[in-house]
Design a protein around this motif. Structure first.
Motif, mmCIF file in Angstrom:
data_model
loop_
_atom_site.group_PDB
_atom_site.id
_atom_site.type_symbol
_atom_site.label_atom_id
_atom_site.label_comp_id
_atom_site.label_asym_id
_atom_site.label_seq_id
_atom_site.Cartn_x
_atom_site.Cartn_y
_atom_site.Cartn_z
ATOM 1 N N PRO A 104 -1.488 15.002 1.735
ATOM 2 C CA PRO A 104 -0.680 13.825 1.194
ATOM 3 C C PRO A 104 -0.673 12.961 2.438
ATOM 4 C CG PRO A 104 0.356 16.185 0.833
ATOM 5 C CD PRO A 104 -1.039 16.236 1.578
ATOM 6 N N VAL A 105 -0.652 11.694 2.077
ATOM 7 C CA VAL A 105 -0.522 10.810 3.308
ATOM 8 C C VAL A 105 0.755 9.994 2.969
ATOM 9 C CG1 VAL A 105 -1.960 9.185 1.859
ATOM 10 C CG2 VAL A 105 -1.716 8.647 4.140
ATOM 11 N N GLN A 106 1.396 9.473 4.126
ATOM 12 C CA GLN A 106 2.344 8.559 4.273
ATOM 13 C C GLN A 106 2.167 7.231 4.693
ATOM 14 O OE1 GLN A 106 6.528 9.866 5.436
ATOM 15 N NE2 GLN A 106 6.500 8.248 6.794
ATOM 16 N N PHE A 107 2.275 6.064 4.012
ATOM 17 C CA PHE A 107 2.071 4.750 4.603
ATOM 18 C C PHE A 107 3.447 4.222 4.936
ATOM 19 C CE2 PHE A 107 -1.448 5.689 1.547
ATOM 20 C CZ PHE A 107 -2.518 5.057 2.232
ATOM 21 N N ASN A 108 3.458 3.775 6.122
ATOM 22 C CA ASN A 108 4.746 3.218 6.708
ATOM 23 C C ASN A 108 4.357 1.712 6.782
ATOM 24 O OD1 ASN A 108 5.946 5.703 7.357
ATOM 25 N ND2 ASN A 108 5.061 5.808 9.344
ATOM 26 N N VAL A 109 4.971 1.120 5.618
ATOM 27 C CA VAL A 109 4.377 -0.476 5.335
ATOM 28 C C VAL A 109 5.629 -1.393 5.821
ATOM 29 C CG1 VAL A 109 3.782 -1.855 3.504
ATOM 30 C CG2 VAL A 109 3.075 0.531 3.433
ATOM 31 N N THR A 110 5.191 -2.443 6.687
ATOM 32 C CA THR A 110 6.137 -3.531 6.993
ATOM 33 C C THR A 110 5.533 -4.662 7.130
ATOM 34 O OG1 THR A 110 7.923 -3.827 8.355
ATOM 35 C CG2 THR A 110 5.935 -3.161 9.484
ATOM 36 N N SER A 111 6.105 -5.817 7.290
ATOM 37 C CA SER A 111 5.615 -7.053 7.598
ATOM 38 C C SER A 111 5.931 -7.707 8.776
ATOM 39 C CB SER A 111 5.761 -7.897 6.384
ATOM 40 O OG SER A 111 5.669 -9.201 6.606
ATOM 41 N N LEU A 112 5.164 -8.581 9.369
ATOM 42 C CA LEU A 112 5.630 -9.549 10.469
ATOM 43 C C LEU A 112 6.421 -10.696 10.188
ATOM 44 C CD1 LEU A 112 2.800 -8.852 13.176
ATOM 45 C CD2 LEU A 112 5.084 -7.614 12.959
ATOM 46 N N ASP A 113 6.122 -11.100 8.959
ATOM 47 C CA ASP A 113 6.680 -12.396 8.554
ATOM 48 C C ASP A 113 7.176 -12.683 7.361
ATOM 49 O OD1 ASP A 113 4.177 -12.405 6.952
ATOM 50 O OD2 ASP A 113 3.003 -13.137 8.842
ATOM 51 N N VAL A 114 6.434 -12.680 6.291
ATOM 52 C CA VAL A 114 7.144 -12.839 4.877
ATOM 53 C C VAL A 114 7.079 -11.693 4.080
ATOM 54 C CG1 VAL A 114 7.143 -15.105 4.769
ATOM 55 C CG2 VAL A 114 5.141 -13.792 3.772
ATOM 56 N N ASN A 115 7.615 -11.268 2.865
ATOM 57 C CA ASN A 115 7.411 -10.282 2.101
ATOM 58 C C ASN A 115 5.676 -10.507 1.521
ATOM 59 O OD1 ASN A 115 9.936 -9.357 2.131
ATOM 60 N ND2 ASN A 115 9.640 -9.143 -0.179
ATOM 61 N N HIS A 116 5.193 -9.217 1.562
ATOM 62 C CA HIS A 116 3.708 -8.864 0.841
ATOM 63 C C HIS A 116 3.909 -7.982 -0.161
ATOM 64 C CE1 HIS A 116 1.987 -11.809 3.824
ATOM 65 N NE2 HIS A 116 2.975 -11.192 4.833
ATOM 66 N N GLY A 117 2.960 -7.840 -0.913
ATOM 67 C CA GLY A 117 2.675 -6.703 -1.739
ATOM 68 C C GLY A 117 1.595 -5.952 -1.231
ATOM 69 N N PHE A 118 1.779 -4.653 -0.875
ATOM 70 C CA PHE A 118 0.729 -3.871 -0.443
ATOM 71 C C PHE A 118 0.377 -2.815 -1.587
ATOM 72 C CE2 PHE A 118 -0.133 0.495 1.305
ATOM 73 C CZ PHE A 118 -1.140 0.189 2.246
ATOM 74 N N ALA A 119 -0.993 -3.267 -2.275
ATOM 75 C CA ALA A 119 -1.377 -2.443 -3.177
ATOM 76 C C ALA A 119 -2.681 -1.828 -2.923
ATOM 77 C CB ALA A 119 -1.758 -3.623 -4.456
ATOM 78 N N ILE A 120 -2.933 -0.702 -3.092
ATOM 79 C CA ILE A 120 -4.243 0.065 -3.210
ATOM 80 C C ILE A 120 -4.992 -0.005 -4.282
ATOM 81 C CG2 ILE A 120 -5.367 2.259 -2.055
ATOM 82 C CD1 ILE A 120 -2.770 2.502 -0.546
ATOM 83 N N TYR A 121 -6.447 -0.410 -4.213
ATOM 84 C CA TYR A 121 -7.289 -0.452 -5.444
ATOM 85 C C TYR A 121 -8.221 0.715 -5.183
ATOM 86 C CZ TYR A 121 -5.241 -4.595 -7.290
ATOM 87 O OH TYR A 121 -4.262 -5.953 -7.359
ATOM 88 N N GLY A 122 -8.394 1.447 -6.227
ATOM 89 C CA GLY A 122 -9.323 2.596 -5.751
ATOM 90 C C GLY A 122 -11.005 2.162 -6.089
ATOM 91 N N PRO A 123 -11.713 3.208 -5.910
ATOM 92 C CA PRO A 123 -13.028 2.683 -6.133
ATOM 93 C C PRO A 123 -13.706 2.201 -7.611
ATOM 94 C CG PRO A 123 -13.015 4.774 -5.014
ATOM 95 C CD PRO A 123 -11.494 4.351 -5.532
ATOM 96 N N ASN A 124 -12.868 2.292 -8.545
ATOM 97 C CA ASN A 124 -13.098 1.757 -9.573
ATOM 98 C C ASN A 124 -12.313 0.407 -9.906
ATOM 99 O OD1 ASN A 124 -10.657 2.863 -9.577
ATOM 100 N ND2 ASN A 124 -11.012 4.264 -11.501
ATOM 101 N N ASP A 125 -11.674 -0.016 -8.969
ATOM 102 C CA ASP A 125 -11.000 -1.293 -8.785
ATOM 103 C C ASP A 125 -9.647 -1.265 -9.652
ATOM 104 O OD1 ASP A 125 -12.328 -2.767 -7.067
ATOM 105 O OD2 ASP A 125 -13.977 -3.537 -8.405
ATOM 106 N N LEU A 126 -9.181 -0.065 -10.007
ATOM 107 C CA LEU A 126 -7.799 0.054 -10.581
ATOM 108 C C LEU A 126 -6.699 0.360 -9.502
ATOM 109 C CD1 LEU A 126 -8.676 2.416 -13.688
ATOM 110 C CD2 LEU A 126 -8.315 -0.209 -13.564
#
Ligand SMILES: [Cu+2]
Length: 177
Positions: A104-126
């Motif tokens: 299990p992995v935990q991503f601690n996600v933040t931004s330095l400026d504005v809102n962004h969308g952090f999306a992970i795409y798999g090897p099959n591009d989904l």
């Protein structure tokens, strides 16, 4: 069948059902009707329809929110690996570019400026999983990768002229190929 195809099938079925209702209305139009009887039937249909929609809404909300991917922000982390993610106009910084499959992995996600969308795409591009990258706040995202390979991170929220260039990569190693 992959989820996107299931949703596609569901959408087409929905469109088909709505079309059938329209056809039925067109066929029925113009026929004389006993208005008191029609009103009584309409009220009965409306009552059952309302109940069905409430049950459907509650059911869908429960089924889709139960496996909520965004973890309790204050709980101690059960994850075996932690990746810090910082988004900014217009790049991502990940604290590591190799992640182990099956842990299990935990991503601690933040931004330095504005809102962004952090999306992970798999090897099959989904899309595999996603969360918001917000300034002044850290979102914890939990995920366990099963498939090794190259994964891409892309911004899912328009954040300025070079939004499309907000792409980075990481690799998932180990596990079953
Ligand atoms: Cu963006």
């Amino acid at each position: 069948m992959i989820l996107q195809n299931q949703i596609w099938l569901l959408t087409l079925t929905g469109i088909g059902l709505v079309s059938l209702v329209f056809i039925w209305i067109i066929v029925q139009a113009g026929k004389p009707a006993d208005s008191a009887q029609v009103q009584k039937t309409a009220h009965t249909i409306r009552r059952w329809w309302f109940l069905a929609l409430v049950l459907l809404g509650v059911g869908v909300a429960y089924a889709t929110l139960k496996p909520f991917p965004i973890a309790d922000q204050n709980a101690s982390s059960p994850a075996g690996q932690i990746v810090d993610v910082v988004g900014r106009q217009w790049s991502w910084t990940l604290s590591q570019n190799q992640i182990k499959a099956g842990v299990p992995v935990q991503f601690n996600v933040t931004s330095l400026d504005v809102n962004h969308g952090f999306a992970i795409y798999g090897p099959n591009d989904l899309i595999v999983t996603q969360t918001q990258a917000m300034p002044g706040f850290t979102n914890r995202l939990h995920y366990t990768f099963t498939q090794p390979g190259k994964y891409r991170v892309m911004c899912l929220e328009y954040c300025g002229v070079a939004h499309h260039g907000m792409v980075t990569e990481f690799e998932v190693v180990g596990g079953q190929p």
